[in-house]
Scaffold this active site. Structure first.
Site, short mmCIF file in Angstrom:
data_model
loop_
_atom_site.label_atom_id
_atom_site.label_comp_id
_atom_site.label_asym_id
_atom_site.label_seq_id
_atom_site.Cartn_x
_atom_site.Cartn_y
_atom_site.Cartn_z
N GLY A 183 0.79 -1.23 0.12
CA GLY A 183 -0.06 0.05 -0.07
C GLY A 183 0.88 1.26 -0.19
O GLY A 183 1.11 2.00 -0.97
N ARG A 187 0.05 9.88 12.21
CA ARG A 187 1.01 8.74 12.20
C ARG A 187 2.06 9.25 13.25
O ARG A 187 2.52 8.46 14.02
CB ARG A 187 1.86 8.61 10.86
CG ARG A 187 0.81 8.11 9.76
CD ARG A 187 1.49 7.62 8.62
NE ARG A 187 2.33 6.48 8.67
CZ ARG A 187 3.74 6.56 8.96
NH1 ARG A 187 4.67 7.59 8.94
NH2 ARG A 187 4.40 5.27 9.10
N TYR A 246 2.15 6.36 15.74
CA TYR A 246 3.11 5.29 15.67
C TYR A 246 4.40 5.93 16.09
O TYR A 246 5.42 5.34 15.67
CB TYR A 246 3.04 5.00 14.19
CG TYR A 246 1.86 4.10 13.62
CD1 TYR A 246 1.14 3.31 14.34
CD2 TYR A 246 1.20 4.81 12.41
CE1 TYR A 246 -0.11 2.88 13.69
CE2 TYR A 246 0.34 4.57 11.94
CZ TYR A 246 -0.44 3.35 12.55
OH TYR A 246 -1.72 3.05 11.99
N CYS A 250 -6.03 19.74 21.35
CA CYS A 250 -5.88 19.66 22.71
C CYS A 250 -5.45 18.24 23.27
O CYS A 250 -6.16 17.65 23.84
CB CYS A 250 -7.09 20.28 23.30
SG CYS A 250 -6.80 21.35 24.72
C1 LIG Z 1 -2.15 -2.69 5.35
C2 LIG Z 1 -2.27 -3.99 4.57
C3 LIG Z 1 -1.15 -4.08 3.62
C4 LIG Z 1 -0.54 -2.79 3.09
O1 LIG Z 1 0.71 -2.53 3.87
P1 LIG Z 1 1.59 -1.50 3.51
O2 LIG Z 1 2.32 -1.17 4.56
O3 LIG Z 1 0.89 -0.22 3.19
O4 LIG Z 1 2.18 -2.11 2.37
C5 LIG Z 1 -1.16 -5.00 2.92
N1 LIG Z 1 -2.03 -6.35 3.12
C6 LIG Z 1 -3.08 -6.33 4.39
C7 LIG Z 1 -3.69 -7.31 4.54
C8 LIG Z 1 -2.83 -5.08 4.87
O5 LIG Z 1 -3.71 -4.99 6.04
#
Ligand SMILES: *Cc1c(COP(=O)(O)O)cnc(C)c1O
Length: 415
Positions: A273, A310, A314, A342
């Site tokens: 992703g 983020r 994280y 806040c």
């Molecule tokens: C979030 C997710 C991804 C992608 O993760 P990235 O770190 O953005 O590459 C792929 N597969 C599943 C099942 C996910 O939940």
């Protein structure tokens, strides 16, 4: 198709153009460059040329991103019925859409069972329960089983999924569940696992281990049930959030993936992703307060944890750059860049050397294309920002800025 450089740094974005966009569309503002998304897709396709690639759409579901990625021919990995609906609406071919059910609500299954009948999408189950619930609905589409590989990977415990019991069927139970699914008449086409986010040069060992386990599992399942079409080993390809970090060597990752997988009579697949979109986006934010304190200088800006969560969620690092036109001539000071929410956690960056800020300056936050707008919220009754997409020398509004009225519109209570 040009695949471009391995990484686009925040310093590579044209300051004058970003200043013009902020002036035209106001701040906070997400700027996306679909051309960069296309380059990232091309590099993935060149490294993983024999593999099947999907985009995990939860990283960024804005329309210019979905349409751009669809046009490159990769598939869509969806985490909810809503994502399936949006992927189909953006033009993804139903056969290239996978819905990965994680404790799926009833309405998700209702929707995807219907959608599967019309579009032939694939449903991935991570629990035997989900199989029963699909059966109850008369699901007759293609099925994939998600395994919990017992290895995690990630830059933070909150993004490591591989070993968390929440995700997937325990590895040693997958062969039985696969056989059961086939006996019950399901069209079992694939196996899936995802270790988490943040595969980096150093973390390749965890990735190798996951892929090797999936290779073993696939050989076992194939010998039990005959054939499957694919084995997807997840996403998680890391990107360099810090300026001094090196980009991932995709060819090396691809080679390691193939080698660890070994000889399996099924297509190997990945589903990143972040990698598609992270460096294709920046967040623009305006300085509204400059406050010297005994510990540091606080630079207050109009984007915070509701715009980009983020850092707060994280502890993620995002590069921050001053876009002041005379930034080069200013003294460098160490500052904390903080948002308007806040909450103590509402800090975009600490101990950052930045050209001495003034009220009205524009700052850019790098690598904001992935999990940025997507995770934005309305906490503190903050309307979500606008998103613009570059279009050649033009820019087009992709998502309009929210107003408080958009938030209160959902309320049904009145005196
Ligand atoms: C979030 C997710 C991804 C992608 O993760 P990235 O770190 O953005 O590459 C792929 N597969 C599943 C099942 C996910 O939940």
């Amino acid at each position: 198709m040009s695949s471009g450089v391995a990484v686009r740094r925040l310093s590579d974005w044209d300051a004058e153009r970003l200043r013009d966009l902020a002036a035209e569309f106001d701040t906070p503002l997400y700027v996306l460059d679909p051309d960069r998304v296309r380059e990232n897709a091309a590099r993935l396709q060149s490294a993983f040329d024999a593999e099947e690639i999907s985009y995990a759409v939860k990283a960024n579901t804005t329309r210019p991103v979905l349409e751009t990625i669809e046009s490159t021919g990769v598939g869509a990995e969806c985490a909810s019925a809503g994502e399936v609906e949006r992927a189909l609406a953006a033009g993804f071919d139903g056969e290239a859409v996978r819905y990965t059910a994680v404790n799926p609500p009833e309405e998700d299954l209702d929707y995807v069972v219907d959608a599967a009948a019309d579009h032939d999408l694939i449903v991935t189950v991570g629990a035997a329960d989900t199989l029963d619930r699909l059966d109850e609905r008369g699901f007759s589409g293609r099925l994939c089983i998600r395994a919990n590989p017992g290895v995690g990977a990630g830059h933070h415990e909150k993004v490591s999924t591989g070993a968390a019991p929440k995700f997937g069927v325990p590895m040693d139970r997958v062969p039985d569940l696969a056989s059961e699914a086939v006996d019950r008449g399901f069209d079992l086409v694939g196996l899936h696992a995802h270790a988490g986010s943040g595969i980096s040069g150093e973390d390749l060992q965890a990735h190798r281990e996951l892929v090797a386990r999936m290779g073993d599992l696939a050989r076992r399942v194939i010998s039990d049930v005959g054939t499957i079409e694919f084995v997807n080993v997840g996403g998680g390809l890391g990107v360099p959030y810090r300026e001094e970090e090196d980009p991932l060597d995709l060819d090396a990752v691809a080679a390691a993936t193939r080698e660890a997988f070994g000889d399996v009579d099924a297509r190997l697949g990945i589903e990143p992703g972040r990698y598609f979109v992270a460096d294709a986006g920046v967040l623009l934010t305006r300085v509204n307060t400059v406050k010297p304190t005994p510990e540091t200088t606080v630079v207050g800006v109009d984007a915070g944890m509701t715009t980009l969560v983020r850092p707060a969620m994280y502890d993620s690092y995002h590069t921050i750059r001053s876009l002041a036109s005379d930034a080069d001539r200013r003294e460098t000071v160490s500052v904390t860049v903080a948002g308007p929410i806040c909450e103590t956690a509402d800090v975009l960056g600490e101990d950052r050397p930045l050209p001495d800020s003034e009220r009205g300056d524009l700052l850019a936050v790098g690598n904001a294309g992935a999990y940025g707008y997507e995770m934005s919220s309305n906490y503190n009754s903050r309307p979500r920002p606008a998103v613009v997409a570059l279009d050649g020398t033009d820019a087009r509004l992709a998502v309009r800025r929210e107003a408080v009225a958009d938030i209160t519109e959902l309320e049904t209570w009145s005196k």
